[in-house]
Design an enzyme around this catalytic site. Structure first.
Site: not given
Length: 321
Positions: A50, A301
């Site tokens: 992110k 992720s």
């Protein structure tokens, strides 16, 4: 959007994000009967991919817009990423987070100097709280996934992965991407389409908004059910994300908590890397038999996970991976 948007984002992000390693694990390859290439975004700044999208999106704002402060809504990793971007640019950040956000992610946001507003348990409740803050302050919303600058920034992880695989003299057959709101998979699709690499999604079986939307041919809301993958619980995927995914995603894999737990433990024991359950969804799919016999890239992720959960998962699954 195209791969050129991702390449432009990569140039803007140079020196601002980590070029995370691509890991290989013969033990995991054997367990999955698949040649796995693991992109370790759990080692990115703030412990998740992110950071790429948030730094890119906030960097693309005008100084005047940034100066009024940035606002977002997130279960944790995007919250930390926007808090990081705000600190880098010297502006205020206000984050709407769920009341059940993991303590490790709440602590990360606070450590970066952002203000937190707690709001419900769903992405829709968090979004409403963020919009209310914008009405009060005039700040700029940094959408968690449904934004071209976010999508382009997230796509840089896949761009790096394919570049690294090519530098080692190989080429992927497919890519498995964890999906929440769809920012990571949309960016991955832009890159993978240009490289002729098939893309597959991985989602919790109880929060499978993309899989259901792809089957329906349109975005459908899916009330999130219980899952270890706290970062993969949107009510629905983003509109721009879905339009990109629907043309490029070849299929969807759904995983349960037991599979997520085994993947977290397998990655820790065999690849020597700590990945949160959301970030391990792609490996969970591979260990469950997805894409056997192929050369597969997997985006790990994120790695922001409660220590107590890791201990519990080790106790449950260490003997099974």
């Amino acid at each position: 959007m195209s791969v050129e948007d991702v390449r432009a984002a990569a140039e803007r992000l140079a020196g601002k994000v980590v070029r995370t390693p691509v890991l290989r694990s013969p033990a995991l390859d054997a367990l999955a009967d698949t040649e796995l290439w693991l992109k370790a975004e759990c080692l990115q700044r703030i412990g998740a991919f992110k950071a790429r999208g948030a730094l890119h999106a906030v960097g693309r704002m005008s100084p005047e817009a940034r100066g009024r402060g940035v606002i977002t809504f997130s279960s944790g990793n995007h919250a930390q990423a926007v808090a990081l971007a705000a600190r880098e640019f010297g502006v205020k950040a206000t984050i709407a987070m769920p009341v059940d956000a993991p303590a490790v992610k709440v602590a990360g946001v606070r450590a970066l100097g952002a203000e937190i507003v707690f709001a419900g348990t769903t992405s829709e409740e968090r979004r409403a709280a963020a919009l209310a803050v914008r009405e009060q302050t005039g700040g700029a919303i940094v959408d968690p996934f449904d934004d071209p600058d976010i999508i382009a920034g997230q796509g840089t992880a896949t761009l790096e992965l394919l570049d690294e695989v090519a530098a080692r003299g190989s080429k992927l057959d497919a890519l498995i991407v964890p999906v929440g709101g769809g920012g990571l998979i949309a960016g991955a699709c832009l890159v993978a389409e240009a490289a002729d690499v098939a893309v597959y999604s991985a989602e919790p079986a109880t929060c499978n908004a993309l899989a259901q939307s792809l089957r329906a041919g349109e975005r459908v809301p899916v009330p999130p059910g219980p899952t270890l993958a706290d970062g993969l619980k949107p009510v629905r995927v983003g509109g721009q994300n879905f339009e990109i995914a629907r043309r490029a995603v070849r299929g969807s894999f759904e995983v349960d908590d037991a599979a997520l737990g085994r993947a977290v433990v397998g990655l820790l024991l065999h690849a020597k890397v700590l990945v949160e359950p959301s970030g391990a969804a792609g490996v969970a799919a591979a260990l469950g038999g997805a894409l056997r016999g192929r050369r597969v890239g997997v985006l790990l992720s994120g790695g922001n996970v409660e220590p107590a959960l890791v201990a519990d998962l080790l106790a449950r699954h260490a003997e099974t991976v």
